[in-house]
Design an enzyme around this catalytic site. Structure first.
Site, PDB file in Angstrom:
ATOM      1  N   TYR A  13      61.883  13.458  62.908  1.00  0.00           N
ATOM      2  CA  TYR A  13      63.319  13.336  62.653  1.00  0.00           C
ATOM      3  C   TYR A  13      64.049  13.245  63.982  1.00  0.00           C
ATOM      4  O   TYR A  13      64.067  14.200  64.754  1.00  0.00           O
ATOM      5  CB  TYR A  13      63.769  14.561  61.838  1.00  0.00           C
ATOM      6  CG  TYR A  13      65.231  14.638  61.467  1.00  0.00           C
ATOM      7  CD1 TYR A  13      66.073  13.518  61.493  1.00  0.00           C
ATOM      8  CD2 TYR A  13      65.785  15.852  61.069  1.00  0.00           C
ATOM      9  CE1 TYR A  13      67.402  13.619  61.134  1.00  0.00           C
ATOM     10  CE2 TYR A  13      67.125  15.968  60.701  1.00  0.00           C
ATOM     11  CZ  TYR A  13      67.926  14.844  60.736  1.00  0.00           C
ATOM     12  OH  TYR A  13      69.250  14.954  60.383  1.00  0.00           O
ATOM     13  N   TYR A  43      68.690  21.081  71.906  1.00  0.00           N
ATOM     14  CA  TYR A  43      69.265  21.972  72.927  1.00  0.00           C
ATOM     15  C   TYR A  43      68.510  21.961  74.251  1.00  0.00           C
ATOM     16  O   TYR A  43      69.096  21.864  75.305  1.00  0.00           O
ATOM     17  CB  TYR A  43      69.386  23.424  72.387  1.00  0.00           C
ATOM     18  CG  TYR A  43      70.136  24.338  73.339  1.00  0.00           C
ATOM     19  CD1 TYR A  43      71.527  24.288  73.404  1.00  0.00           C
ATOM     20  CD2 TYR A  43      69.461  25.223  74.181  1.00  0.00           C
ATOM     21  CE1 TYR A  43      72.219  25.093  74.289  1.00  0.00           C
ATOM     22  CE2 TYR A  43      70.155  26.037  75.072  1.00  0.00           C
ATOM     23  CZ  TYR A  43      71.541  25.966  75.125  1.00  0.00           C
ATOM     24  OH  TYR A  43      72.230  26.761  76.011  1.00  0.00           O
ATOM     25  N   LYS A  95      62.338   9.735  60.340  1.00  0.00           N
ATOM     26  CA  LYS A  95      63.710   9.670  59.836  1.00  0.00           C
ATOM     27  C   LYS A  95      64.567   9.445  61.079  1.00  0.00           C
ATOM     28  O   LYS A  95      64.708  10.328  61.927  1.00  0.00           O
ATOM     29  CB  LYS A  95      64.120  10.970  59.130  1.00  0.00           C
ATOM     30  CG  LYS A  95      65.583  10.966  58.671  1.00  0.00           C
ATOM     31  CD  LYS A  95      66.012  12.329  58.120  1.00  0.00           C
ATOM     32  CE  LYS A  95      67.504  12.313  57.782  1.00  0.00           C
ATOM     33  NZ  LYS A  95      67.988  13.649  57.374  1.00  0.00           N
ATOM     34  N   ARG A 115      72.840  15.562  67.113  1.00  0.00           N
ATOM     35  CA  ARG A 115      72.699  17.009  66.944  1.00  0.00           C
ATOM     36  C   ARG A 115      71.759  17.627  67.975  1.00  0.00           C
ATOM     37  O   ARG A 115      71.896  18.798  68.305  1.00  0.00           O
ATOM     38  CB  ARG A 115      72.167  17.324  65.537  1.00  0.00           C
ATOM     39  CG  ARG A 115      73.209  17.106  64.450  1.00  0.00           C
ATOM     40  CD  ARG A 115      72.681  17.556  63.102  1.00  0.00           C
ATOM     41  NE  ARG A 115      73.662  17.342  62.036  1.00  0.00           N
ATOM     42  CZ  ARG A 115      74.628  18.192  61.702  1.00  0.00           C
ATOM     43  NH1 ARG A 115      74.767  19.328  62.355  1.00  0.00           N
ATOM     44  NH2 ARG A 115      75.466  17.909  60.719  1.00  0.00           N
ATOM     45  N   ILE A 160      66.723   9.039  53.762  1.00  0.00           N
ATOM     46  CA  ILE A 160      66.896  10.442  53.366  1.00  0.00           C
ATOM     47  C   ILE A 160      68.399  10.667  53.434  1.00  0.00           C
ATOM     48  O   ILE A 160      68.988  10.653  54.511  1.00  0.00           O
ATOM     49  CB  ILE A 160      66.105  11.396  54.270  1.00  0.00           C
ATOM     50  CG1 ILE A 160      64.593  11.193  54.039  1.00  0.00           C
ATOM     51  CG2 ILE A 160      66.496  12.862  53.977  1.00  0.00           C
ATOM     52  CD1 ILE A 160      63.698  11.969  54.981  1.00  0.00           C
ATOM     53  N   THR A 163      69.166  19.738  57.703  1.00  0.00           N
ATOM     54  CA  THR A 163      70.511  20.023  58.226  1.00  0.00           C
ATOM     55  C   THR A 163      71.497  20.275  57.081  1.00  0.00           C
ATOM     56  O   THR A 163      72.275  21.224  57.107  1.00  0.00           O
ATOM     57  CB  THR A 163      71.025  18.817  59.047  1.00  0.00           C
ATOM     58  OG1 THR A 163      70.022  18.431  59.979  1.00  0.00           O
ATOM     59  CG2 THR A 163      72.300  19.155  59.774  1.00  0.00           C
ATOM     60  N   THR A 164      71.439  19.406  56.067  1.00  0.00           N
ATOM     61  CA  THR A 164      72.365  19.482  54.940  1.00  0.00           C
ATOM     62  C   THR A 164      72.135  20.748  54.117  1.00  0.00           C
ATOM     63  O   THR A 164      73.041  21.251  53.460  1.00  0.00           O
ATOM     64  CB  THR A 164      72.238  18.223  54.070  1.00  0.00           C
ATOM     65  OG1 THR A 164      72.388  17.076  54.916  1.00  0.00           O
ATOM     66  CG2 THR A 164      73.283  18.169  52.975  1.00  0.00           C
TER      67      THR A 164
END
Length: 293
Positions: free
Chosen positions: A136, A110, A165, A141, A207, A47-48
């Site tokens: 993850y 989504y 994660k 999100r 992380i 994401t980052t």
């Protein structure tokens, strides 16, 4: 347990030039800065790293740059995930995994699958992945929480699913995972603000987003946590609390890029629909760093 993913992994940013092309020189600088300051592994294209606005060709270039800069010094984890299971499987099958130690694969977003849908998705990923998998869970999100029962079922059923994660910012959920996990399965914090308490409770580290700006202190904090030296670790945690909160106050990675720009590590450019941090936030970040140093 796979010790190479214990400690601090950094969710590395993708630096951009003024024209929003990838700034490979700054990427090399950030890799070296983090390795030189003791962090344990690098997560590419999360994401980052603004993975959703990076093309497939750019992703390959980023991987190549990081591999070369890293030169086998620390393990590398590659983000491959999505809400189209077949597309995820195709990407895994077509990826060159030389120099890549694991994949980080986000729970489908989504589409809002049921827990059985999440299970079947990861089962399919497990069946094709040539490297270990870190799941993850980031419900803020994905709009879908992977429940501890689902995570633990996957941990028990597939040997190549080695970790999660967990980024639900829910301490209770972390504790259920830590209470019932197989002994060789790793629970890695995806929440910078909870990284130390999760580690002290039996987690394997974090992380991290903020860790790439303060790798020395952040890594020391988590390593002290792994050694169960809570009092010393919390001193570092409290020192970094304000900046950790600031970088997420608008959006990620605009906040961390504002920090990295202040430290002359990269520009603060982001691709739409993200926008740069506001002047107000930049000012608070600059004050914190001036005082911290």
């Amino acid at each position: 347990m796979n010790k190479k993913f214990e400690g601090v992994g950094i969710a590395i940013v993708t630096p951009f030039n003024e024209d929003l092309t990838i700034d490979h020189q700054s990427l090399i600088k950030i890799v070296n800065y983090n390795i030189d300051n003791g962090m344990d592994y690098i997560v590419i294209s999360g994401t980052t790293g603004e993975s959703v606005t990076i093309s497939r060709e750019e992703k390959k270039q980023i991987i190549q740059t990081i591999k070369q800069a890293n030169n086998n010094r620390v393990p590398l984890v590659l983000g491959i995930g999505g809400n189209n299971t077949n597309q995820v499987l195709e990407e895994i099958k077509s990826t060159d995994f030389s120099g890549i130690d694991a994949i980080l694969s986000v729970s489908p977003y989504y589409s809002k699958p049921t827990q059985e849908g999440v299970y079947q998705h990861y089962k399919a990923v497990s069946n094709v992945s040539p490297v270990p998998i870190i799941m993850y869970n980031v419900p803020g999100r994905t709009a879908s929480n992977m429940l501890p029962q689902t995570t633990l079922r996957l941990a028990q059923d597939f040997d190549n699913i080695i970790a999660v994660k967990e980024a639900g910012n829910n301490m209770s959920q972390y504790l259920w995972l830590l209470k019932d996990k197989p002994s060789d399965f790793m629970v890695i914090s995806g929440d910078d603000d909870l990284a130390l308490p999760v580690t002290l409770a039996g987690g394997s580290g974090v992380i991290s987003v903020i860790g790439q700006a303060f790798p020395k202190d952040f890594t020391k904090m988590i390593h002290l946590g792994l050694e169960r030296k809570g009092d010393q670790a919390y001193k570092l945690h409290f020192n970094l609390m304000e900046i950790t909160s600031l970088i997420f106050s608008e959006n990620n990675p605009s906040g961390i890029k504002a920090v990295l720009q202040t430290m002359s590590l990269c520009k603060d450019k982001v691709r739409l629909p993200l926008v740069e941090a506001t002047d107000g936030l930049k000012s608070k970040i600059q004050s914190f760093i001036a005082q911290y140093n």
